[in-house]
Design an enzyme around this catalytic site. Structure first.
Site, PDB file in Angstrom:
ATOM      1  N   ASP A 192       0.838  -1.188   0.000  1.00 60.14           N
ATOM      2  CA  ASP A 192       0.000   0.000   0.000  1.00 60.14           C
ATOM      3  C   ASP A 192       0.881   1.249   0.000  1.00 60.14           C
ATOM      4  O   ASP A 192       1.317   1.728   1.050  1.00 60.14           O
ATOM      5  CB  ASP A 192      -0.920  -0.012   1.223  1.00 60.14           C
ATOM      6  N   CYS A 204      -9.270   7.933  -9.222  1.00 60.93           N
ATOM      7  CA  CYS A 204     -10.483   8.672  -8.887  1.00 60.93           C
ATOM      8  C   CYS A 204     -10.369  10.094  -9.404  1.00 60.93           C
ATOM      9  O   CYS A 204      -9.449  10.832  -9.044  1.00 60.93           O
ATOM     10  CB  CYS A 204     -10.712   8.686  -7.372  1.00 60.93           C
TER      11      CYS A 204
END
Length: 352
Positions: free
Chosen positions: A151, A189
């Protein structure tokens, strides 16, 4: 920055690690040995289901929902009978940075030279990324987990090339106990309100919980701009180039989750000559997670975002009224900093 082999860096290190101080490269504190990959000669294992390990490499800018999606993916894997026994673990570069900070909180910079997230300090962020990946390889190699999620933004070609080279190096090594299956998972996004809401959520994390709301929003907004300036999206071209360069005979996959699943993203796969049933089960589970994301998680999240910006829930008590007033104040601050001009500048950088 030249391409790094993160795995080789680990092999060349001593059996001690260090605590890194952002302000002084010479200020180090020794840490336990569990960060270090104790890579010793081990007998090769027989070919069976247990030899496969999976590395999910997240790619995406801050405030796109990567960390949340990582936890949701693990939940989906655990809920599926064919993958429920996989031991999954998330390795977060930001979390390691906070663990290793001398103050355990983000110190706001007075200048670009002090700012960990400025373009001139890329080498500092790389140290934390390298150490996080080293810990990830350590856990896989020592059979402490089966599927690991890296991550981090992994936002540059150089960073990703270093990761891919390290995975190939591990797979090619005669004494490696496992076969690592790389899975690139890009989270994109471009929805303005979702980006705003995600930035709002960031102001309550470990970096900013002790700072005024306006200060936190402004600092994270600056951080996001710096990341955006160096961000290179993972593309089909990069997938094919990486396959030919590193994973010609290795299972290798790419998923792109776009706007919380509202828009269709690319899904690419490259199986080796023999498609192993366990690998196929893992990939099918991730495929289902991505293709059904919009109904499972996307729509509910968009509703939460819409409700946040509408603030249309009537207060039932004085306490709730005070909370609403604070929320409205925060919303005004958020919209004034993350305005349309700011969002347009992010898109312009991404389109260059």
């Amino acid at each position: 920055m030249t391409e790094e082999n993160y795995f080789n860096i680990e092999l060349e290190r001593s059996t001690s690690d260090f605590r890194y101080n952002d302000d002084d490269d010479n200020n180090i504190v020794m840490l336990p040995d569990d960060l270090v990959l104790n890579y010793i000669e081990k007998p090769s294992v027989n070919t069976n289901e247990s030899i496969y390990k999976y590395i999910v490499i997240l790619v995406g800018l801050p405030a796109t929902g990567k960390s949340t999606i990582a936890h949701q993916l693990i939940h989906s894997l655990e809920a599926n009978p064919s993958t429920t026994n996989l031991r999954c673990e998330i390795f977060n570069a930001g979390k390691l940075r906070r663990e290793m900070s001398l103050t355990n909180t983000l110190q706001l910079a007075n200048s670009a030279s002090e700012d960990l997230f400025s373009l001139q300090n890329i080498h500092k962020k790389e140290k934390f990324a390298q150490m996080t990946f080293q810990r990830l390889i350590n856990h896989l190699d020592n059979d402490m987990c089966d599927l690991s999620i890296f991550d981090a933004t992994n936002s540059t070609l150089e960073r990703r090339q270093g990761l891919f080279r390290s995975i190939r190096h591990y797979n090619d090594h005669i004494s490696s106990n496992f076969i690592l299956v790389p899975i690139v998972f890009q989270v994109t996004c471009l929805n303005g309100n979702i980006v705003r809401y995600n930035i709002h959520q960031k102001t309550f994390n470990e970096d900013y919980f002790d700072k005024p709301y306006k200060v936190a929003v402004k600092d994270f907004a600056k951080r996001l701009v710096n990341y955006t300036k160096q961000f290179v999206p993972f593309t089909i071209t990069e997938f094919n180039d990486t396959k030919s360069k590193f994973f010609n005979n290795t299972d290798y996959f790419f998923f792109n989750l776009l706007n919380n699943g509202m828009d269709k993203g690319e899904i690419l796969e490259s199986f080796s000559l023999e498609r192993h049933p366990l690998v196929e089960a893992v990939i099918k589970t991730i495929y289902t997670f991505v293709t059904s994301y919009v109904s499972t998680y996307g729509y509910p999240y968009v509703k939460k975002v819409d409700d946040f910006f509408k603030l249309n829930q009537p207060a039932q008590s004085k306490l709730e009224l005070l909370a609403n007033n604070n929320s409205i104040s925060n919303l005004n601050i958020l919209n004034s900093i993350i305005d349309q001009s700011y969002l347009n500048s992010l898109r312009e950088h991404l389109q260059k």
